[in-house]
Design an enzyme around this catalytic site. Structure first.
Site, PDB file in Angstrom:
ATOM      1  N   ARG A 165       0.884  -1.087   0.363  1.00  0.00           N
ATOM      2  CA  ARG A 165      -0.140   0.399   0.293  1.00  0.00           C
ATOM      3  C   ARG A 165       1.179   0.933   0.099  1.00  0.00           C
ATOM      4  NH1 ARG A 165      -1.983  -4.108   3.722  1.00  0.00           N
ATOM      5  NH2 ARG A 165      -3.995  -4.061   3.198  1.00  0.00           N
ATOM      6  N   LYS A 189      -2.194  -2.797   7.568  1.00  0.00           N
ATOM      7  CA  LYS A 189      -4.052  -2.403   8.823  1.00  0.00           C
ATOM      8  C   LYS A 189      -3.529  -3.184   9.693  1.00  0.00           C
ATOM      9  CE  LYS A 189      -6.344  -0.861   4.818  1.00  0.00           C
ATOM     10  NZ  LYS A 189      -7.935  -1.356   4.152  1.00  0.00           N
ATOM     11  N   HIS A 257      -2.921   2.698  -6.247  1.00  0.00           N
ATOM     12  CA  HIS A 257      -2.765   1.639  -5.194  1.00  0.00           C
ATOM     13  C   HIS A 257      -3.321   0.776  -6.447  1.00  0.00           C
ATOM     14  CE1 HIS A 257      -4.249  -0.723  -2.556  1.00  0.00           C
ATOM     15  NE2 HIS A 257      -5.528  -0.787  -2.579  1.00  0.00           N
ATOM     16  N   ARG A 260      -0.670  -2.261  -6.667  1.00  0.00           N
ATOM     17  CA  ARG A 260      -0.858  -2.988  -5.843  1.00  0.00           C
ATOM     18  C   ARG A 260      -1.783  -4.586  -5.956  1.00  0.00           C
ATOM     19  NH1 ARG A 260      -0.881  -4.712  -0.554  1.00  0.00           N
ATOM     20  NH2 ARG A 260      -3.166  -5.533   0.356  1.00  0.00           N
ATOM     21  N   HIS A 283      -3.694  -9.278   3.674  1.00  0.00           N
ATOM     22  CA  HIS A 283      -5.005 -10.321   4.278  1.00  0.00           C
ATOM     23  C   HIS A 283      -5.393 -10.650   4.986  1.00  0.00           C
ATOM     24  CE1 HIS A 283      -6.086  -8.724  -0.500  1.00  0.00           C
ATOM     25  NE2 HIS A 283      -5.619  -7.672   0.109  1.00  0.00           N
ATOM     26  N   TYR A 292      -9.981 -11.252  -6.757  1.00  0.00           N
ATOM     27  CA  TYR A 292      -8.881 -11.574  -7.494  1.00  0.00           C
ATOM     28  C   TYR A 292      -9.100 -12.363  -8.352  1.00  0.00           C
ATOM     29  CZ  TYR A 292      -6.274  -7.995  -4.696  1.00  0.00           C
ATOM     30  OH  TYR A 292      -6.049  -6.479  -4.656  1.00  0.00           O
TER      31      TYR A 292
END
Length: 311
Positions: A165, A189, A257, A260, A283, A292
């Site tokens: 990110r 995150k 982004h 990514r 994730h 994806y």
């Protein structure tokens, strides 16, 4: 937090401050999520002031009905909030109400009885291999200062070559990217830490930037610097990417982004497995990574439609 602007009784405000502090210290939510939850609950308490005819207290929260929460969501929708924003509003309110319930202050059943709005299905929009390679090249950067062009190329190469990110790339320190490093320890995150391999092309791009950069940050300072020597801000990279879109004829979806997304999509197309890609992206859930597979399927169908003689 902005309690001065929040219309609510002191007892409820104090519990709200404690809840937000708990989210930051124990749950370790990201700064962006904390800011969103603070804003959502502030808007909710302001709504309740008009809805109930006075500043809400803890006892008012205890007697909330599902209809009250739906009225708030309806008000936010009228003001322009979409399904994703409404879902986040509800998630923040549920978190706050469940916290109050754990303190023995309220019954949070009303929040559980309200269904989140149906979220629109959208797929990431990656760049093609050729487009991504064009974007990250130092020669493509539209900067007069060679060191700034090398900086932008290094940041974009980290996004595409490591799947970072933009906030993660700009938080990297000199120590994180010191000579001889073959992998990155990235904090994403929620404080989730992951290890990402460094491709030679990424190492070369970072080395080119370091060689030209007129500033020498300390080992614990962010490596990427702005024109005046301060930490590089995401908006600078985003504006640079906007210029690149025009120069290279790329669509509006070509954002930092999107690099990514391109990292994940191109890995999957090359035979990468979902679990590995999940770890590389950081994730928490495999379902987030599975989006994806839809992107890759669409690409295969496009190739089929163009190339198959019976299509």
């Amino acid at each position: 937090m902005s309690d001065i602007l929040t219309i609510a009784a002191p007892d409820l405000l104090q519990h709200r401050v404690e809840w937000l502090d708990n989210l930051a210290r124990e749950r370790r939510l990201s700064a962006n999520t904390l800011e969103a939850y603070e804003r959502d609950t502030r808007q909710f308490l302001s709504f309740l002031t008009g809805h109930l005819g006075g500043p809400p207290r803890v006892t008012d929260i205890h007697t909330l009905r599902p209809a009250d929460l739906r009225a708030f969501l309806a008000a936010r929708r009228r003001e322009g909030s979409g399904a994703r924003s409404l879902g986040r509003h509800l998630a923040g309110l549920r978190s706050f109400l469940h916290y109050l319930e754990r303190q023995g202050l309220v019954n949070a059943a009303a929040a559980g009885a309200v269904r989140a709005p149906r979220q629109p299905k959208s797929l990431p929009k990656p760049l093609s291999d050729r487009q991504a390679l064009a974007v990250v090249g130092q020669d493509a950067q539209l900067q007069e200062e060679p060191w700034i062009a090398a900086r932008d190329a290094a940041v974009l190469t980290l996004l595409y070559g490591c799947g970072l990110r933009i906030s993660e790339a700009l938080a990297l320190t000199s120590r994180d990217l010191e000579a001889g490093t073959s992998s990155l320890r990235v904090t994403g995150k929620g404080g989730k830490v992951r290890i990402v391999p460094l491709l030679p092309v990424v190492v070369e791009a970072v080395a080119a930037y370091r060689k030209l950069c007129p500033y020498t940050p300390s080992p614990d300072q962010p490596l990427f610097r702005g024109a005046r020597g301060g930490p590089l801000q995401p908006a600078i990279i985003q504006r640079g990417m906007q210029k690149l879109r025009g120069a290279l004829g790329l669509p509006d979806t070509a954002t930092p982004h999107a690099l990514r997304h391109s990292f994940a999509t191109h890995l999957l197309a090359g035979g990468g497995d979902l679990r590995t890609i999940q770890e590389l992206l950081g994730h928490a859930s495999l379902s987030t990574t599975q989006v994806y597979t839809g992107v890759d399927t669409l690409r295969l169908l496009e190739v089929y439609d163009r190339a198959h003689p019976r299509a």
